[in-house]
Design a protein around this motif. Structure first.
Motif, short mmCIF file in Angstrom:
data_model
loop_
_atom_site.label_atom_id
_atom_site.label_comp_id
_atom_site.label_asym_id
_atom_site.label_seq_id
_atom_site.Cartn_x
_atom_site.Cartn_y
_atom_site.Cartn_z
N ASP A 86 13.29 9.23 3.82
CA ASP A 86 13.13 10.48 3.05
C ASP A 86 11.88 11.25 3.43
N ASP A 87 10.79 10.52 3.69
CA ASP A 87 9.50 11.18 3.90
C ASP A 87 9.27 11.57 5.36
N ARG B 276 7.51 5.27 11.28
CA ARG B 276 7.15 3.89 10.93
C ARG B 276 8.24 3.24 10.08
N GLU C 128 11.24 13.38 11.87
CA GLU C 128 11.41 13.29 10.42
C GLU C 128 12.19 12.06 9.98
N VAL D 65 0.14 9.68 -2.18
CA VAL D 65 1.53 9.86 -1.78
C VAL D 65 2.07 8.48 -1.40
N VAL E 202 9.60 19.27 1.91
CA VAL E 202 9.44 19.87 3.24
C VAL E 202 10.77 20.52 3.60
N ARG F 138 0.30 14.92 5.08
CA ARG F 138 1.00 16.19 4.85
C ARG F 138 1.31 16.40 3.38
N GLY G 83 2.32 7.50 2.25
CA GLY G 83 1.11 7.51 3.06
C GLY G 83 0.88 8.77 3.86
N HIS H 5 7.96 14.07 -0.27
CA HIS H 5 6.90 13.09 -0.48
C HIS H 5 6.75 12.83 -1.97
N GLU I 99 0.83 -1.21 0.00
CA GLU I 99 0.00 0.00 0.00
C GLU I 99 0.86 1.26 0.00
N SER I 100 1.93 1.25 0.78
CA SER I 100 2.81 2.41 0.89
C SER I 100 4.23 1.90 1.03
N CYS I 101 5.20 2.80 0.87
CA CYS I 101 6.59 2.40 1.06
C CYS I 101 7.38 3.59 1.57
N HIS I 102 8.50 3.29 2.16
CA HIS I 102 9.37 4.33 2.70
C HIS I 102 10.77 4.19 2.11
#
Lengths: 352, 352
Positions: free
Chosen positions: A283-284, A288, A264, B282, B13, B288, B285, B23, A20-23
């Motif tokens: 980065d984001d 989590r 951050e 995004v 940001v 912001r 997730g 993001h 669903e999402s990634c970092h």
């Protein structure tokens, strides 16, 4: 951070069968001499370490002799390195630290936010109160700086300003420990009003290797670093709070891993037994991603971390009825980078 | 989502002079016929829309005749499309919606979480209570589904399960409106226990263009969509809460922009006057990033959005003492993509 320099995905967040999402982010692992064992993603770009370097910011408190002069306890030193939840035991430690320096909470310049602690939030609401500076997760760090300033005979008011002698000293400690020059264009202002200086993850990793081992540090600085880390190992709940990542690590891996997160998506670690430092940033900015990635790195380097961080490594996501709906997982890229690192270590060991 | 397919940075940001975090994500803008006016990043990969499609999930409540039979107010219809803050007016609307259907909050299957509303949180804590299902931001949607089920003569218990006839109907509406087939491997479970089906941003954008214009929808569905959106424009605070993005847009751009956010950085919009739909996600997730990106898109397409979303477009970041320390800004990539879109529109207008 434009597309052609995208950092790799470190963490995938699954919901049901799908990502669903990634970092994305970058990770540096280095030794005290600055040898980079792992540089995944862009570890040369300066990033703001935020609260991840609180133990470095607390060094003057010990190095100046303030900790001895005021007879500070492990709890008080630990809370000076903390991003605390604002539970009663945190507030007590901050107050006693301030009191030993002859100050009170009116000197804190960190600003106020609602604490993580549900008990404290409830107490505030029941009394019709708003949170104050002492409830700020950074209040222990600020109290420690105030105590150092008082002991050094410096004016405590204004201790948070970049030009205050205490902040000049802290900047020098950061620069010397991490082996970097900190130009004015690298300065931002942190959430708690202190300066935060951007530096590369590679330099931060080296700095944490030095923090953990003392190697490359002047003897009195090495002793100060050791005393602060020992205080955090002795009073791990003071550094974050029950159920939180850093408290879990400091309690379960005392002596083997000192970790500290920052805002951050920054997280740093010192592994004294291995002589290594770790620094990562998502980065984001998502905690989590940072905590899940660091759990994977710690588990790769320290076999006993598997049991301590079992929940974090499982990464289960439950919905509001407690049903398992997904998982936060280390990416294939991160897993393979860590496998390569371990293989290289094995080859070195065999060759040696 | 591996490096070679990294979505572009949508939002940077800044802290002080430097980019601290960013993001990445993808944005689709389409018309009701499915013509893609903007496809920035990967708009073909199915993503879970989560709460962004609550208005679509509420269609059976109107289409079935339940809204008429129960005499539902604009407030009750709006809260059925809401991710609400849990303020008293939200709880009142959910309770009255349930009562008109002859039910009470014990039927809600959404699970519980602490509400955003400080007033409600305070009331719960003062009474020594924990949050209940009615405080869940999705409770209005669930109440609306329960009312539809009752009116359709369906067993209300189990209304949240994928095999319940109401969920089968909702799946069909989503599929028809967005023009996609929803295979079982596209299903995840949402935070509130309902099924959520992944679909491409391009299809979601088309679906929202249809929702906003009625084009391509059966007449009774077009009327249901219009009635739900009109309810949200009439009672914007019911859809989110004071100070929140969707309430600000629905109040300030009533008739011109219907927006709805979902978890994990999804945001969708219908622009009825322009005949367009917008869908974005995004990657990491973060709300912001999603809200800042959508503000930029709305400002590009609707000149009056500049004033309505002035604060969101400024994107100022303040620290705990209220000092300006940074800014959330649209990336150069997003800005140039929107300029290209407007230039293409001008050329079309000139050519026409």
């Amino acid at each position: 951070m434009e597309p052609n320099s995208a950092n790799p995905v470190l963490v995938d967040v699954f919901r049901g069968p799908r990502v669903e999402s990634c970092h994305r982010g970058a990770i540096a692992i280095a030794d005290a001499a600055g040898r980079l064992l792992l540089g995944l993603g862009d570890v040369a770009r300066p990033i703001y370490p935020r609260s991840a370097v609180k133990a470095l910011q607390a060094i003057p408190l010990v190095e100046s002799g303030a900790a001895d002069a005021f007879g500070l306890s492990a709890e008080e030193l630990a809370v000076a390195c903390a991003s605390h939840s604002g539970d009663q035991l945190h507030l007590d430690a901050v107050r006693s630290l301030l009191a030993k320096a002859g100050l009170d909470e009116s000197y804190l310049a960190c600003g106020a936010h609602w604490p993580v602690s549900e008990a404290t939030m409830r107490a505030l609401l029941l009394n019709g109160e708003r949170p104050r500076a002492i409830h700020n997760n950074c209040s222990g760090k600020h109290a420690g700086m105030l105590a150092a300033a008082v002991h050094l005979g410096l004016e405590p008011r204004g201790y948070e300003k970049p030009e205050h002698p205490l902040q000049v000293t802290i900047k020098r400690i950061l620069s010397e420990t991490c082996g970097v020059t900190l130009d004015p264009d690298l300065m931002g202002v942190d959430g708690c009003s202190l300066p935060t200086f951007a530096l590369p993850l590679s330099a931060l990793a080296q700095g944490f290797a030095r923090l953990g081992t003392g190697a490359g540090l002047a003897p009195e600085r090495a002793r100060a670093a050791e005393r602060l880390m020992d205080a955090c190992f002795a009073a791990p709940v003071l550094v974050a709070g029950e159920g939180r990542f850093d408290t879990i690590v400091l309690r379960g891996l005392a002596g083997a891993a000192f970790t500290k997160g920052g805002a951050e998506g920054v997280h740093c670690a010192a592994l004294p037994e291995l002589g290594l430092g770790i620094a990562l940033k998502v980065d984001d900015g998502a905690k989590r991603g940072a905590e899940r990635a660091l759990a994977e790195v710690l588990a790769a380097l320290l076999p006993k971390a598997w049991a301590v961080l079992a929940n974090e490594l499982e990464g289960e996501l439950h919905n509001w009825r407690g049903r398992l709906v997904g998982r936060v997982a280390a990416s294939a890229k991160l897993q393979s980078a860590l496998r390569d690192l371990l293989d290289a270590g094995d080859r070195t060991a065999t060759a040696g």
